[in-house]
Design an enzyme around this catalytic site. Sequence first.
Site, short mmCIF file in Angstrom:
data_model
loop_
_atom_site.label_atom_id
_atom_site.label_comp_id
_atom_site.label_asym_id
_atom_site.label_seq_id
_atom_site.Cartn_x
_atom_site.Cartn_y
_atom_site.Cartn_z
N ARG A 5 25.21 67.06 45.92
CA ARG A 5 24.00 65.86 45.78
C ARG A 5 23.86 65.51 47.19
O ARG A 5 24.62 65.47 48.11
CB ARG A 5 24.59 64.59 45.20
CG ARG A 5 25.06 64.95 43.69
CD ARG A 5 25.63 63.67 42.92
NE ARG A 5 25.88 64.00 41.72
CZ ARG A 5 26.46 63.10 40.89
NH1 ARG A 5 26.63 61.83 41.13
NH2 ARG A 5 26.90 63.51 39.59
N ARG A 21 31.88 59.26 48.86
CA ARG A 21 30.55 59.77 48.68
C ARG A 21 30.31 61.05 49.57
O ARG A 21 30.01 60.78 50.62
CB ARG A 21 29.53 58.61 48.97
CG ARG A 21 27.89 58.86 48.16
CD ARG A 21 27.17 57.70 48.67
NE ARG A 21 27.72 56.52 47.97
CZ ARG A 21 27.46 55.98 46.93
NH1 ARG A 21 26.63 56.83 46.01
NH2 ARG A 21 28.08 55.00 46.15
N GLU A 54 33.89 52.90 40.80
CA GLU A 54 33.16 53.87 39.79
C GLU A 54 34.01 54.99 39.85
O GLU A 54 33.92 55.92 40.76
CB GLU A 54 31.83 53.96 39.65
CG GLU A 54 31.37 54.98 38.71
CD GLU A 54 29.97 55.44 39.07
OE1 GLU A 54 29.28 54.67 39.61
OE2 GLU A 54 29.38 56.28 38.48
N SER A 64 31.50 57.80 34.46
CA SER A 64 30.31 57.20 33.76
C SER A 64 30.25 58.14 32.39
O SER A 64 30.00 59.39 32.70
CB SER A 64 29.27 57.57 34.88
OG SER A 64 28.07 56.67 34.30
N ARG A 68 37.11 61.18 43.70
CA ARG A 68 37.60 59.74 43.45
C ARG A 68 38.74 59.44 43.04
O ARG A 68 39.45 58.44 43.38
CB ARG A 68 36.39 59.03 42.87
CG ARG A 68 35.08 59.15 43.47
CD ARG A 68 34.13 58.21 43.06
NE ARG A 68 32.84 58.04 43.87
CZ ARG A 68 31.84 57.40 43.85
NH1 ARG A 68 31.73 56.71 42.54
NH2 ARG A 68 30.65 57.34 44.53
#
Length: 455
Positions: free
Chosen positions: A290, A305, A377, A380, A419
Site C-alpha cells: 500500500r 503502518r 485495529e 476488519s 500488527r
Amino acid sequence: MLHSVRNDDFIYVTFHVTKFGQFIRGSTMFDIKAIRDNPAEFDAAMKRRKLEAQSPKILELDEERRSVQTELQVIQAERNEKSKEIGTIKKSGGDAQGAMDAVSALKDKMATLEEKDKEIGEQLKTLLSSLPNIMKDDVPDGADEEDNVEIKKWGEPKNPNGANKAPEHYEIGEALGMMDFETAAKLSGSRFVLLSGPLARLERALAQFMLDTQTEKNGYIECSPPLLVNTDVMYGTGQLPKFQDDQFETTDGRWLVPTAEVVLTNIVREEVVEAETLPCRYTAFTPCFRKEAGSAGKDTRGMLRQHQFYKVEMVAVTKPEDSDAEHERMLKCAEGILEALEIPYRTVVLCSGDTGFGARKTYDIEAWMPGQNAYREISSCSTCGDFQARRMNARFKAKGDKNTQFVHTLNGSGLAVGRCLIAVMENYYDPTDGGVFVPEVLKPYMGGLEKIVKG
RNA sequence: GGACAGAUGGCAGAGCGGUUGAAUGCACCGGUCUUGAAAACCGGCAUGGGUGCGAGCCCAUCCAGGGUUCGAAUCCCUGUCUGUCCGCCA
C-alpha cells in the site's frame, strides 16, 4: 476515462488506465432499475455517505441513453430486415441495388447514434463506478472513528491508563537487535522494516498459526494466489478507479495487491457457480502493498503502518440470504486468533462515516497495545453484499432455477500479521530483561522456544 | 523471446459471407413408461437490454477492440489468453 463498448444496460466498460491501454470490464455497481423505481431510497443511502442526491443525474443520463438506444434499435431493425431481403433477391438472381443503396443511407444516422450512446454510457459508468456501497440499516450513524460502537470487549488490558506504560514495539524490537528500520530505509525507504532472528521467525510463526487455524478449524481453503493482478480484478473489488493513488502499479500495467481480498474475491469473477457449492471460503497468507498516500505523518514510528506487510486474509462467497450469518461467523474466526493468543481486544461496528467504500457493514477488531496504551485495529471484517459481485459479474444459480443471481462477498483479516506481532511483543514483554515470551500456541511453531531474548 | 495452432451456449463440439442465436452430444428441467429406480421415448432449455397488462415483438452478444461489406461467428488488422515446438531462466 471510461468508454462503454456495449449499448445495453449491462454496461461493459473499458476503463483506460492511460498509458497502458488496459481495460476494465464489469457491470454497473447498482441495479439501475432499482434506482429508477426508487430514487429517493438511493439518494437517502448516498446521503448517509455524505454525498448529495445522485439519482437526478443518473436518471437523466439513463433516460437519455434509453431514448437514443430505442431510436438506434429501430434503425438497426430496418437494416437487418433490408439486408435479409437483399439476400433473398440475390439468391433468386434479381437486382438488389436499390435496396443496397437504401441500407447504405442508414449508416450515417446509425454512426451518430452509436457515438452518442457510447458517450452517455461513459458518463453513466464514470458516475456509478465511483459511488460507494449502500450501507445496511443497522450501521450506526456517525462522522468518524469516534462514533464507532463497541459491541464486545475480551480480556483484561495490562496497564490501562498508562500507569506504568510499557515500551512500544519498536523500542522492544530495536533493543533486542531484531527490528531494524535504518537498514530497511537504506534498502527501500521509509515505512519498511527488516526483522531478523527469532523475531522474524515469530512473525512467520504467527502467520502459520493463523493459517492453520483458518484452514483446519474454520474450514477456509488455503490459497497461494498471484500478488500481481490486472486492472479488471482491481476494479472488481473496488480499488479502482477511485483509489488508484493508494496502489502500486507496475510498469507493465499490473497492480501489487493491497490485500489478498482482491485476488481471493475475484476467484469467482465472471463465473456462474452452482448454489450447492456455496459458501466458498478462501484464505491466504500474503504480503500486502500500500502506498499509504493519505496518511503522511500518521504512525510514522514503528511497523504499524508500512508499505508492505503480511496478512492472513479470509474471503467468503455466499448466497444473499446467508451473508449476514457468514459475517458473524467470519468475525468469530478472526476474534478466535486473538483469544488463542490471549491478547485483549475489543470489537466495534464502524459507523456510517468510517465504513469503507465497498462495504455494507464492517466490524473492526482492535487489539490491546500496551505500548500505546490503546486498542488498535488488527482486523476488519466486511460484508459487501452484491456490490463487488456486480462489478465482477459473479453469479450463482440454483439447480433447476432458470435465473442467475449475484453472489454476496465478504472479507476479513484473520489477522494482520505485522500488527499482531506488535501486539504479541507488547503484551508478552518482560520488563525484567527486555525479552518477549512466546505465547503458548506459538511455541510449536518456534521450535519450542519459550522466550525471545537479546543475544 | 521466436514459430505455428486455437478461443463458439453450463460442458464437449459443428459451422467458415445471407432467415445461424447458432447443428449434434452431455448435463439440466418437465412428461410417458415402471411397484420404485435405471434405461428408452416425447418435449423444453444461452445471456443482457428495450418495449408491452400480456402471449409477444425488437436490439445486442459466437475472447476483446477496430476495420471491410447492403449483410460478419465466418474475411482483414490489433490485443489478451490457451496449446505445441524451439530458445532462455528461478
